[in-house]
Motif scaffolding. Sequence first.
Motif, mmCIF file in Angstrom:
data_model
loop_
_atom_site.group_PDB
_atom_site.id
_atom_site.type_symbol
_atom_site.label_atom_id
_atom_site.label_comp_id
_atom_site.label_asym_id
_atom_site.label_seq_id
_atom_site.Cartn_x
_atom_site.Cartn_y
_atom_site.Cartn_z
ATOM 1 N N PHE A 147 0.824 -1.210 0.000
ATOM 2 C CA PHE A 147 0.000 0.000 0.000
ATOM 3 C C PHE A 147 0.861 1.263 0.000
ATOM 4 N N ARG A 148 1.974 1.174 -0.705
ATOM 5 C CA ARG A 148 2.850 2.340 -0.753
ATOM 6 C C ARG A 148 2.864 2.926 -2.151
ATOM 7 N N LEU A 149 2.973 4.219 -2.210
ATOM 8 C CA LEU A 149 3.249 4.883 -3.472
ATOM 9 C C LEU A 149 4.752 4.912 -3.623
ATOM 10 N N SER A 150 5.224 4.693 -4.846
ATOM 11 C CA SER A 150 6.658 4.906 -5.039
ATOM 12 C C SER A 150 6.834 5.617 -6.380
ATOM 13 N N SER A 151 8.012 6.041 -6.654
ATOM 14 C CA SER A 151 8.321 6.894 -7.805
ATOM 15 C C SER A 151 7.183 7.884 -8.061
ATOM 16 N N ASP A 152 6.933 8.646 -7.025
ATOM 17 C CA ASP A 152 5.832 9.588 -7.027
ATOM 18 C C ASP A 152 6.325 10.975 -7.377
ATOM 19 N N ARG A 153 7.604 11.079 -7.645
ATOM 20 C CA ARG A 153 8.254 12.382 -7.622
ATOM 21 C C ARG A 153 7.532 13.429 -8.446
ATOM 22 N N ASN A 154 6.831 12.984 -9.489
ATOM 23 C CA ASN A 154 6.285 13.990 -10.408
ATOM 24 C C ASN A 154 5.322 14.938 -9.739
ATOM 25 N N PHE A 155 4.392 14.403 -8.964
ATOM 26 C CA PHE A 155 3.415 15.305 -8.352
ATOM 27 C C PHE A 155 4.101 16.230 -7.367
ATOM 28 N N GLY A 156 4.978 15.639 -6.566
ATOM 29 C CA GLY A 156 5.711 16.439 -5.590
ATOM 30 C C GLY A 156 6.488 17.549 -6.266
ATOM 31 N N LYS A 157 7.178 17.194 -7.350
ATOM 32 C CA LYS A 157 7.963 18.188 -8.079
ATOM 33 C C LYS A 157 7.070 19.291 -8.624
ATOM 34 N N ALA A 158 5.974 18.870 -9.228
ATOM 35 C CA ALA A 158 5.060 19.859 -9.812
ATOM 36 C C ALA A 158 4.560 20.804 -8.724
ATOM 37 N N ALA A 159 4.202 20.242 -7.554
ATOM 38 C CA ALA A 159 3.690 21.081 -6.461
ATOM 39 C C ALA A 159 4.768 22.063 -6.018
ATOM 40 N N LEU A 160 5.993 21.553 -5.946
ATOM 41 C CA LEU A 160 7.087 22.405 -5.505
ATOM 42 C C LEU A 160 7.311 23.543 -6.499
ATOM 43 N N MET A 161 7.229 23.200 -7.801
ATOM 44 C CA MET A 161 7.396 24.233 -8.839
ATOM 45 C C MET A 161 6.334 25.317 -8.673
ATOM 46 N N VAL A 162 5.081 24.860 -8.560
ATOM 47 C CA VAL A 162 3.978 25.813 -8.391
ATOM 48 C C VAL A 162 4.233 26.668 -7.157
ATOM 49 N N GLY A 163 4.688 26.010 -6.098
ATOM 50 C CA GLY A 163 4.972 26.729 -4.858
ATOM 51 C C GLY A 163 6.007 27.821 -5.080
ATOM 52 N N PHE A 164 7.058 27.495 -5.814
ATOM 53 C CA PHE A 164 8.108 28.500 -6.025
ATOM 54 C C PHE A 164 7.618 29.634 -6.905
ATOM 55 N N VAL A 165 6.828 29.280 -7.928
ATOM 56 C CA VAL A 165 6.253 30.342 -8.771
ATOM 57 C C VAL A 165 5.402 31.260 -7.898
#
Lengths: 471, 394
Positions: free
Chosen positions: B9-27
């Motif tokens: 029940f684990r998510l793995s190689s999830d980086r895309n959403f996290g990265k996208a959120a971080l990008m939006v956050g920085f913008v």
Amino acid sequence: MNIKAPDAPNKSEQPLIAGNLTFHDVTEKISGVVESGTPRLWYALISITGLLSLMFFIMLGHLFFTGIGIWGLQIPVGWGFDITNFVFWVGIGHAGTLISAILFLLRQRWRTSINRFAEAMTIFAVICAGIFPAIHVGRPWLLFYVFPVPNQMSIWPNFRSPLLWDFFAVGTYFTCSLLFWYLGMVPDLATIRNRAKNRIKKIIYGIFALGWRGGNRQWRHYELAYLLLAGISTPLVLSVHSVVSTDFSVSILPGWHSTIFPPYFVAGAIFSGFAMVLTLAIIARKVFKLDNYITLNHLDKMNKIILVTGLMVSYSYVVEFFMAWYSGNLYERFTFWSRATGPYAWAFWIMFFCNVVVPQIFWSKRFRAHIAVMFVASILINVGMWFERYVIIVSSLSQDFLPSSWQYFKPTIYDIGMLIGSFGIFLTLFLLFVRFLPMVAMSEVKAVLPQANVHHQGPEAIELETGNVRG
Amino acid sequence: MMDFRENTFRLSSDRNFGKAALMVGFVGLAGCIAGFAIDRDHFFFSYLTAYAFWLTIGLGGLFFTMLHHLTNATWSVVLRRFSENVMMVLLFLAILFIPIIAGIGNLYHWSHHEIVAGDPVLKEKSLYLNTGFFIIRAVIYVGIWLFLARGLYKTSLAQDKGYAESQTERMKKLSAPGMLLFAFTVTFAAFDWLMSLDAHWYSTAFGVYIFSGSLLSALAFITLVTILLRQKGYLADLITLEHYHDLGKLLFAFTVFWGYIAFAQYFLIWYANIPEETIWYRVRWLGYRPLTLLIVFGHFVIPFVVLISRGAKRNLTVMKIMAVWLLFMHWVDLYWVVMPSHSDRPLVGLWIDIAAMLGIGGLTLWFFWRRMASQPLVPVNDPRLTASAQLISD
């Protein structure tokens, strides 16, 4: 999917009804109370409560003949015991509706043991409550001004008056509670009808059982109606006491005008209502030996609800006192300071002790299972909740904006007599109820027995009792 | 893309959403910096609105988690980790409170000595409303929230490694006094951070009002996240239509509860008609009329009508739209609470409001997603997990 869940015992999932009862045991026990001969104790009790009711009605006659001056009312305290009693009794009713409607929607199956008599308590409490606004108007023959009278009568009810809203709120509440209570009782009335040995009983219970045969279609319709009534009653738990609170909070009187009043009154109502259910449940459990039905588990849960709602009430006290200070308003500050230190401080501290301090004992698991302790606590809480309304009403009114008119409110013998008399009426109705109607919802209790589960594979064979097995 | 391991029940190689959120956050943060440079006052009000939005969601998550433990609930076991992850954003948001401390002077007029000196009402309140005590209180509130959230989360993760009855007991033991602390901290935080924007105005129901919106938005957020995961094909066996039906019932119930509190507060002030209280609504009626009406209809009438039917609660498209809508309305509600203290008209400098929402939101979601990806999505060792998955609503 492979969930590896250890088979840990779950304390909460102990059987709701103790004693490994069969369906037949339930019918025998609950119907037995109604069918057996009347115990002497019952006659003794109803004589007392009947006398108290009689005292109430005699005082009522005197009140109508003389006027509301026989009470301790004065200007500016135009509301005294009358409205205090009204709010107190309406509040008591709320636990019944919460148990029957909200706990039903929340799938709290433990409610089945207590819902019937809690609902009965609701109805009787609302009857007691309804008397007071009707008689407090001074000229009771003009009471119909608060009714929504048709225009042909050339009376235009004041729709902006909270007293009119009270009429709607309490009227709706009484009607829905009565229907809900009665509808839920139909299958049980049919059981008693089927078992009745005496022809008159058979006819009377038969009329009220509405021709119930326990067929599949009847159960389907019954359950749908029950769900709908639960849905309709749920907002009533919040709305009725919210409307009652507007009697005070729409005004500009310090101590009355507070935006938290609606939810605060609702929490207080459930608090006092549960305390009353607890008082009655402990007595009924003892007298009728219902230990298997109202188990320590039930009492524990009720005590938890009392603790939670007691804390909500305490929260409101804190927020109100803080806001009185924070407002920076001289009058707000004075009113609250005076409540705690002024002429009615004794009432305030009784209220504080009973409503804030007493329920804290229910943090302890031991006290939640200690019958004597919770019995005393439940009574103290209702004392406290009566005083809460007394403090709100009398202390705010008696020290109004004009210090020259301040005078101490002294109740008369009629104030106190009618308060006690209203308990007489309430208890008389309750005694009649336990004598003539099934005080536990047999059909619902059977549905929560382990045997009612289709996967139940206990040693006992499922006993089918025609007309009494749910669904 | 996300990868999901069925057996853990684990998510793995999830980086895309996290990265996208971080990008939006920085913008968003870049926008915030621009806003700070151009209109400092407005920036702080925008920031406070956005902060209150994400904070109240986190607090709602904390409440829902504690409620779950206290009521011994079975149905919501499959949702427990979600509400725990939502509550854990409080950890991150604690840091983001610093800019508000920096902006006390811009946000709260009671913080200026010269204003207080000339204002008899504020002088009466200065024992409570002063910068030093304000910061001390904020530290206490946040400290309590972090203590509760961390305590619950740690025990919950320990349960993932191996079940022990004592863990369940511990979470209950923490939740019971936690509820009491929660009620007072949320109430006084609402008084301090939002109500004191207009330091003359007061309402005893204000804490309950903010709480009602908080729980509603947290439920909407949990609904939205689980539905989005389901659309990727995850957890469909565990979080079934029955759970969405129950979530829908709760969304409906708390829509009504929010409406009840909001109406009670408005109605009692309207009826009594005391000028020092009605002014708060008058400002919001004169300058913010469209928003006021939007809140009445959007925050109450529309969700009430839509969510009342059984079909809607069991229709995931409807539920998804309502979850997004309720979150949007929660922001509108907070905007409507905060902004009139700053400007007479709405939607002035909207870009800064949006930048603050994206900035705080992006970073918060990034943090949230890290939690989601680092632990199993359900409490795998909870003894009632199977029972929860087999829920039958109605």
